[in-house]
Structure formats: structure tokens, C-alpha cells
Write a protein that holds these residues in place. Sequence first.
Motif, PDB file in Angstrom:
ATOM      1  N   LEU B 118      15.896 -11.510  -1.445  1.00 42.01           N
ATOM      2  CA  LEU B 118      14.850 -10.845  -2.217  1.00 42.01           C
ATOM      3  C   LEU B 118      14.334  -9.612  -1.484  1.00 42.01           C
ATOM      4  CD1 LEU B 118      13.102 -11.095  -4.743  1.00 42.01           C
ATOM      5  CD2 LEU B 118      11.445 -12.282  -3.342  1.00 42.01           C
ATOM      6  N   VAL B 119      14.192  -9.726  -0.169  1.00 43.91           N
ATOM      7  CA  VAL B 119      13.694  -8.592   0.612  1.00 43.91           C
ATOM      8  C   VAL B 119      14.724  -7.462   0.612  1.00 43.91           C
ATOM      9  CG1 VAL B 119      12.973  -7.855   2.900  1.00 43.91           C
ATOM     10  CG2 VAL B 119      12.241 -10.064   2.040  1.00 43.91           C
ATOM     11  N   ILE B 122      14.420  -5.782  -2.650  1.00 44.34           N
ATOM     12  CA  ILE B 122      13.215  -4.952  -2.706  1.00 44.34           C
ATOM     13  C   ILE B 122      13.455  -3.621  -2.009  1.00 44.34           C
ATOM     14  CG2 ILE B 122      10.872  -4.752  -1.783  1.00 44.34           C
ATOM     15  CD1 ILE B 122      10.575  -7.761  -2.371  1.00 44.34           C
ATOM     16  N   LEU B 123      14.082  -3.696  -0.816  1.00 46.52           N
ATOM     17  CA  LEU B 123      14.356  -2.474  -0.061  1.00 46.52           C
ATOM     18  C   LEU B 123      15.245  -1.532  -0.869  1.00 46.52           C
ATOM     19  CD1 LEU B 123      15.005  -3.574   3.617  1.00 46.52           C
ATOM     20  CD2 LEU B 123      13.232  -2.060   2.751  1.00 46.52           C
ATOM     21  N   THR B 125      15.831  -1.513  -4.101  1.00 50.45           N
ATOM     22  CA  THR B 125      15.205  -1.050  -5.333  1.00 50.45           C
ATOM     23  C   THR B 125      14.147   0.005  -5.066  1.00 50.45           C
ATOM     24  OG1 THR B 125      15.431  -3.318  -6.011  1.00 50.45           O
ATOM     25  CG2 THR B 125      14.302  -1.869  -7.507  1.00 50.45           C
ATOM     26  N   ALA B 126      13.427  -0.158  -3.943  1.00 50.55           N
ATOM     27  CA  ALA B 126      12.367   0.796  -3.633  1.00 50.55           C
ATOM     28  C   ALA B 126      12.932   2.204  -3.559  1.00 50.55           C
ATOM     29  CB  ALA B 126      11.693   0.417  -2.316  1.00 50.55           C
ATOM     30  N   VAL B 127      14.177   2.322  -3.107  1.00 50.45           N
ATOM     31  CA  VAL B 127      14.749   3.654  -2.925  1.00 50.45           C
ATOM     32  C   VAL B 127      15.640   4.070  -4.094  1.00 50.45           C
ATOM     33  CG1 VAL B 127      16.199   5.054  -1.436  1.00 50.45           C
ATOM     34  CG2 VAL B 127      14.606   3.429  -0.441  1.00 50.45           C
ATOM     35  N   TYR B 128      16.470   3.169  -4.562  1.00 49.71           N
ATOM     36  CA  TYR B 128      17.456   3.548  -5.577  1.00 49.71           C
ATOM     37  C   TYR B 128      17.053   3.175  -6.999  1.00 49.71           C
ATOM     38  CZ  TYR B 128      20.541   4.305  -1.650  1.00 49.71           C
ATOM     39  OH  TYR B 128      21.084   4.758  -0.497  1.00 49.71           O
ATOM     40  N   LEU B 213      13.855  -6.346 -10.883  1.00 51.83           N
ATOM     41  CA  LEU B 213      14.655  -5.691  -9.853  1.00 51.83           C
ATOM     42  C   LEU B 213      16.136  -5.790 -10.200  1.00 51.83           C
ATOM     43  CD1 LEU B 213      12.972  -6.919  -6.527  1.00 51.83           C
ATOM     44  CD2 LEU B 213      12.548  -4.842  -7.796  1.00 51.83           C
TER      45      LEU B 213
END
Lengths: 313, 274
Positions: B118-119, B122-123, B125-128, B213
Motif C-alpha cells: 500500500l505504501v 501511495i508513493l 500514485t503521489a507522483v504518477y 489508487l
Amino acid sequence: MTRYLLVRALSLSLSLIVASVVIFAVIEVIPGDPAAFMLGLNATDESIANLRAELGLGGSLTERYANWITGMLRGDFGTSYTYRVPVADLILDRIWVSLPLAIFALILSTLIAIPVGVIAAATRGGAGDFSIMGATQLGIAVPNFWFAMLLVLLFAVTLQWFSAGGFPGWDNPAAALKALTLPAIALALPQASILARVMRSALIETLDQDYIRTARAKGLSRSQAIRRHALKNALIPVLTIIGLQFSFLLAGAIIIENVFFLPGLGRLIFQGITQRDLVVVESVTMLLVFAVIVVTFLVDIAYAIVDPRLRRR
Amino acid sequence: MNRLPFTLVVGAIITAFFVGTALLSLVWTPHDITELEISQRLQPASATYWLGTDQFGRDMVSMLMEGSRTSIAVALIAVGLGIVVGVPLGLAAAAARGSLLDEVIMRGNDLIFAFPSLVIAILITAVYGPSATNAIVAIGIFNIPVFARVARGGALPIWTLDYILAARTAGKSRARISAEHVLPNIANLLIVQATIQFSLGILAEAALSYVNLGAQPPTSSIGKMLAESQTMIYSNPSLAVLPGLAIVIMVLGLNLMGDGLRDALDPRLRRARG
């Protein structure tokens, strides 16, 4: 033991360094200019320049990384771009939801799983074992957030025993615990299914050992043998799984918080993503990964204390 | 192996059903889910709409068919990623046991384990931004150390066997021995693990798309169906119950199949059965 501790501590710090470099690289290097990324397409050059200055993007990558790390070590997690407050304050606010939730779920899961696993092992091959194994098979297959929705449906909508979401704060501890109860159950049951199966197979393995046969030959009943000798030894692998589940629960809480609208770290991180607040995303993921790595380290150490054979490897 | 385990048969039937409907959804679904018919919204189950319609008038059966296709595709590719990268790493680590290479591969694995999938998601998705591809990468990265570990663990005891020694004295390289002698012997382990990771992948995909996500519209996904149904849980609980049931049955089928495969493929059990 000292040597073992040193080696483990060294690998702990190495993991933390590599993890932080990876997170830094993904958040600050890959997007190119984080300031332009955070402000989106319509940003003016001036506002980007301001944000760059605010985020300290002037220096080289190594300087920025060093600043980020030393800042976090001092408890300075940067300033959230959208909330305009220190990220450390945001985390402090929300960790009092996420952490108690994970602990609550862990306690529930352990309290359910150990007796259930022991009963299954004691009635091995019988009807009790069969139905417990069937139930845990189901528990493993259920997504915890869907289970959470079913709990809302039953206990909040139909029976109206609990509210469907929200968090009143710890000023009223009873109400706070009540608000965390359904989320904790939703998190705990799938984990308890896994844990009960581990407990069962660990106990079955222990019951096949010679010293249990000796204990039985001395005249102990089956349940006495389990209570006095088998359980203690069978608990060792179970403790490891409990430790590992804690980090899993902390991450799982991120999703469950969304079902119950709990203002925890999970909500914070998703708000960070929607608002492109990279400072928040970067620091909160680092905190989560830090927690996971440290808990794994502690479990390893605890394991070595309980089981001296491991230290000699 | 006279009789297949009961769990394998049941699990395989359930899995075949879901894979079958997912494939069928490529060419046919009872209704077109890209057309929103608001006049037909929230219909109960009927001859036209076997499981009713959602708040946009989309047919639930069609949504579930396409949603499980997304789940299966994401989980399957993620498992493939784990196998293609993880197994060679594990084999290399086992072939060079105790060496620096072994150490680097295994510590790298530990590190990935420290990032819950999940982390990772998140990483990324936060960027791409969210997408099915990013979900695949997030779940797939997590599969790599799992397969590396299983491959290494399975390969280590095989490297101590006499016929490996014979192959080495015959001058075969470690890489060739790994591919020709070790890999076939750990294939069973890998198949069982692949089934388990497949079912975990389906759960992970559902969780990721639930928190948005994962796959984005117009791709239908079960996690997103659940997220959308949440506001309607008071008035139309079936919208929340049906997609969840689909996931549970799919995962249950895969897990049963995994258990059954383990029983069927375990050479010790096979010998015991005669």
C-alpha cells in the motif's frame, strides 16, 4: 548476543538509510521540479519560485536529502504546503487515532486467535477443528474494508449500536474507544484468521514432540500437557507473526480509516495525494516505513531472546 | 495420484468460473456499462437485470464481470512480474549461497518487505497519478521478494543433492544447473506460491481501487464499485454486498485451489498415496 545485536542494529540502520533514499528519490527527484508538480499546470513562474524557496529546493540533491533527514531526526518534518502548519503537528494530531486503532486491533486479533487456534489444535481432525479451519479460510478471503462496510450495515445502520463513522477525540475516552471498536474489529478479524492458523499448526507440531509424550506418560491429561508444556513453546512462532501483523495493521488502518472517516494518518496521506502536498506524503510514508522496519527489528530481537538457537546463526 | 483433492476440484471450478466470465466480458456482457441509463437506476434484480442496476443504471452483472476482469488482470500480471524477476534472483542467490550476491539479494528483499504494498502504491500514485499499471507495479514489486525467497529456499536443499554434484563435475555452469535441474524441481513450490500471491493480489487490487489508487474510469473495478456504493449503503445495501461477495468467492476459490495443489503436488503425499 552482543554480536547478534550489533549485526541486527547495523542492518536496521542500513535499511532505514536505503528506505529514506528511495522515498526521497521517488518524491523529490523523479517528478523533476517538485514545486512545479505541486502547483500544477496553471502556476505562474513567480509562485513556483516562491514555493521553491519555501521548500528549500535551491540546494543540491545531497544537501536537500541531508536537510530532510536531519530535520526529521530533530522532529522537523517540514511544513505542509496546503495546511500551512508543520507536518509534525499534523502527524501528532492523527497518530492518536491510527496508533490506538492498530493496537486495539492487534489486541483483539490476539485475544481471538490464540484460544481459537488452541481449540482447533486440541480437537485436531474433529468437527471443532473443521469448522474453525473453514471459518478462518473465509476470514482470510474477506477484504477488511468490505468487512468494515458490512459491520456498518449491521451495527450502525440496522441495529444502530454504533455510529457509522467519525471520531469524537480522546477528551471522552469511552466515546473514542466506541468509535474505534468497529474499525478495530474489521481490521482484526482477517488478521485473527491468519494468526489462528499459525497458532494451530505451531501447537500441533509441538504436540508431536517427544517431551509431550513424556509428559503424557507421566500421567498428565492432554489439556494439562497443552497448558503446562506445549503452549509456551508453540507461542514462539505466534509472537513473530503478531509482531509482523502490527506493521501490517498500521498500513491496513490507512484503508479502514477511509471507511469510517477517521481522522488518522491514512486520511492525512490521501489528502496529501489529492492536494499534491508532497511534503506530507513524503514524511508520512517515511514515518510508516520507519515504524515497520523498527517493529521488524524488535521482533527479531525478541525472537533471539526467547529462542537462543537463533543467536548462533 | 489417483484422486484429486476435493479442495483442488472446488477451487479450480470457482476459479475457472471467474476467469471464464472475465474472458467472456471481453466480447459480451449482458448490458453495455458505458451507457448510463438514469431512468433504469437502482432497479431490483429482474429477468433483464439479473442482479439489478446501480445508481447510474448500469447492470450489476456486467459491472461485476468487467470488474473481476480488472482484478484478475492486475493480479495475474503482478504475479508474473514477481515470478519473472523474483525467481531468477532467488535461484542466483541459492547458487551462490553465502556469497556477497546472496547477501545483497536477500537484504534487498528484506527492504522491499519493509514497504507494505500500500505504501509503495501511495508513493507511485503521489507522483504518477492513479492507474491500473501503477497498481500492478505496486503489487508486483511486493511479489518479487516473495518469489525470490521461495525459489531460494526451495533451491538450497537441491544444491546439496548428488545429481547436482554430478552435473557440476560434468562441467555445467551454475546458471545452467539452476535452469535445467533446480528450476524443474521447485516448480511445484512456485505454482502453489503463485496461487497464493494471485489471491493476495486480488485483495490488494480491490483495496487500492477502493481508495482510488487503482484502475480509473471507464475501467470498472470491484474496489471502486464498493467505494461508490458506500454512500448508498443505507438505501441500497445490495450494491455494497454483491461486489464484496464476488471478491470473497474469487479469493476463496483461489485459496482452496492453492491448498489442493499443495496436496496434489507434494511428492511426499503422492508417494504415500501410492
